[in-house]
Design an enzyme around this catalytic site. Sequence first.
Site, PDB file in Angstrom:
ATOM      1  N   GLY A  13       0.953  -1.085  -0.265  1.00 39.12           N
ATOM      2  CA  GLY A  13       0.232   0.220   0.125  1.00 39.12           C
ATOM      3  C   GLY A  13       1.186   1.528   0.231  1.00 39.12           C
ATOM      4  O   GLY A  13       2.008   0.869   0.412  1.00 39.12           O
ATOM      5  N   GLY A  16       2.135   5.873   4.263  1.00 34.02           N
ATOM      6  CA  GLY A  16       0.751   6.657   5.010  1.00 34.02           C
ATOM      7  C   GLY A  16      -0.769   5.419   4.920  1.00 34.02           C
ATOM      8  O   GLY A  16      -1.423   6.054   5.778  1.00 34.02           O
ATOM      9  N   GLY A  18      -1.174   2.551   6.212  1.00 34.28           N
ATOM     10  CA  GLY A  18      -1.061   2.432   7.714  1.00 34.28           C
ATOM     11  C   GLY A  18      -0.248   0.737   7.594  1.00 34.28           C
ATOM     12  O   GLY A  18      -0.569  -0.179   8.849  1.00 34.28           O
ATOM     13  N   LYS A  19       0.726  -0.169   6.794  1.00 33.61           N
ATOM     14  CA  LYS A  19       0.652  -1.361   6.625  1.00 33.61           C
ATOM     15  C   LYS A  19       2.147  -1.235   7.792  1.00 33.61           C
ATOM     16  O   LYS A  19       1.542  -2.414   8.405  1.00 33.61           O
ATOM     17  CB  LYS A  19       2.283  -1.477   5.616  1.00 33.61           C
ATOM     18  CG  LYS A  19       1.546  -1.028   3.910  1.00 33.61           C
ATOM     19  CD  LYS A  19       2.271  -1.160   3.027  1.00 33.61           C
ATOM     20  CE  LYS A  19       3.269   0.030   2.803  1.00 33.61           C
ATOM     21  NZ  LYS A  19       3.255   1.641   3.034  1.00 33.61           N
ATOM     22  N   THR A  20       2.592  -0.626   8.687  1.00 34.62           N
ATOM     23  CA  THR A  20       3.307  -1.115  10.070  1.00 34.62           C
ATOM     24  C   THR A  20       2.291  -0.428  10.940  1.00 34.62           C
ATOM     25  O   THR A  20       2.868  -1.185  11.967  1.00 34.62           O
ATOM     26  CB  THR A  20       4.439   0.791  10.528  1.00 34.62           C
ATOM     27  OG1 THR A  20       5.599   0.444   8.591  1.00 34.62           O
ATOM     28  CG2 THR A  20       4.804   0.595  11.263  1.00 34.62           C
ATOM     29  N   SER A  87       5.998  -1.466  -1.697  1.00 36.55           N
ATOM     30  CA  SER A  87       6.047  -2.573  -2.983  1.00 36.55           C
ATOM     31  C   SER A  87       5.135  -2.463  -3.477  1.00 36.55           C
ATOM     32  O   SER A  87       4.019  -3.362  -4.484  1.00 36.55           O
ATOM     33  CB  SER A  87       5.971  -4.295  -2.648  1.00 36.55           C
ATOM     34  OG  SER A  87       4.677  -4.029  -1.199  1.00 36.55           O
TER      35      SER A  87
HETATM   36  P1  ADP Z   1       2.833   3.119   6.327  1.00 28.39           P
HETATM   37  O1  ADP Z   1       3.307   2.008   6.802  1.00 28.39           O
HETATM   38  O2  ADP Z   1       1.607   2.252   5.408  1.00 28.39           O
HETATM   39  O3  ADP Z   1       3.740   3.473   5.467  1.00 28.39           O
HETATM   40  P2  ADP Z   1       1.929   3.782   8.721  1.00 28.39           P
HETATM   41  O4  ADP Z   1       1.178   2.504   9.314  1.00 28.39           O
HETATM   42  O5  ADP Z   1       3.012   3.896   9.012  1.00 28.39           O
HETATM   43  O6  ADP Z   1       1.701   3.592   7.529  1.00 28.39           O
HETATM   44  O7  ADP Z   1       0.903   4.944   9.684  1.00 28.39           O
HETATM   45  C1  ADP Z   1      -0.366   4.737   8.586  1.00 28.39           C
HETATM   46  C2  ADP Z   1      -0.699   6.303  10.348  1.00 28.39           C
HETATM   47  O8  ADP Z   1      -2.395   6.260   9.740  1.00 28.39           O
HETATM   48  C3  ADP Z   1      -0.647   5.978  11.798  1.00 28.39           C
HETATM   49  O9  ADP Z   1      -0.807   7.227  11.901  1.00 28.39           O
HETATM   50  C4  ADP Z   1      -2.217   5.393  11.885  1.00 28.39           C
HETATM   51  O10 ADP Z   1      -2.568   5.610  13.507  1.00 28.39           O
HETATM   52  C5  ADP Z   1      -3.444   6.021  11.098  1.00 28.39           C
HETATM   53  N1  ADP Z   1      -4.787   5.387  11.035  1.00 28.39           N
HETATM   54  C6  ADP Z   1      -5.646   5.742  11.149  1.00 28.39           C
HETATM   55  N2  ADP Z   1      -6.888   5.248  11.233  1.00 28.39           N
HETATM   56  C7  ADP Z   1      -5.824   3.783  10.430  1.00 28.39           C
HETATM   57  C8  ADP Z   1      -6.485   2.489  10.107  1.00 28.39           C
HETATM   58  N3  ADP Z   1      -7.892   2.298  10.426  1.00 28.39           N
HETATM   59  N4  ADP Z   1      -5.188   1.321   9.795  1.00 28.39           N
HETATM   60  C9  ADP Z   1      -4.031   1.948   9.568  1.00 28.39           C
HETATM   61  N5  ADP Z   1      -3.585   3.263  10.175  1.00 28.39           N
HETATM   62  C10 ADP Z   1      -4.596   4.090  10.927  1.00 28.39           C
END
Ligand code: ADP
Length: 176
Positions: A13, A16, A18-20, A87
């Site tokens: 994805g 931002g 939400g993967k992590t 990815s």
């Molecule tokens: P990625 O790893 O994809 O770059 P992160 O997990 O680092 O994304 O960041 C996602 C952000 O979105 C975090 O600040 C998280 O708290 C927020 N967020 C809000 N709602 C959700 C949700 N339903 N699932 C995952 N993250 C969410």
Amino acid sequence: MTSGEGVTVWFTGLSGSGKTTISRELEQALLERKFKVELLDGDIIRTNLSKGLGFSKEDRDINIHRIGFVANLLSRNGVIAITAAISPYRNVRDRVRASIKNFVEIYVNAPLEVCESRDVKGMYAKARAGEIKGFTGIDDPYEPPLNAEVVCYTDRETVSESVAKSIAKLEELGYI
Ligand code: ADP
């Protein structure tokens, strides 16, 4: 009935999306259930295993192949390997899928505007300002999966809901 085999759980994805966040919660939930789990987070891989690689198409492909290689080693030895890297390219994800026996793809789907408004690491602002070139979603493509086993809509689901969906799919497929 669990297969007792390992599996690679491949998150993909936008930055931002939400993967992590989801992968860490999933890791915790699986550890609580006493499974052997290893989380290969994209940022951590890039500062270790893929240190020195950039964001050209070639370097991105090498990075994903390395993650796939390690995930395969782990999951064929009974570990649940969770990967969380952008990815962005479909054909590379599909090649990794083809090389791993037990593979579950989870598409963390949030609109670009939502990811950009979260701007967890301030990267979108830099990409918009032209300070970062080739940023996925801005001036580099993101090719969404066509047949992901799970899709998490993180603009309208809670983290817990996304984790629950992922666990339900792993159960349905007999991996846990
Ligand atoms: P990625 O790893 O994809 O770059 P992160 O997990 O680092 O994304 O960041 C996602 C952000 O979105 C975090 O600040 C998280 O708290 C927020 N967020 C809000 N709602 C959700 C949700 N339903 N699932 C995952 N993250 C969410």
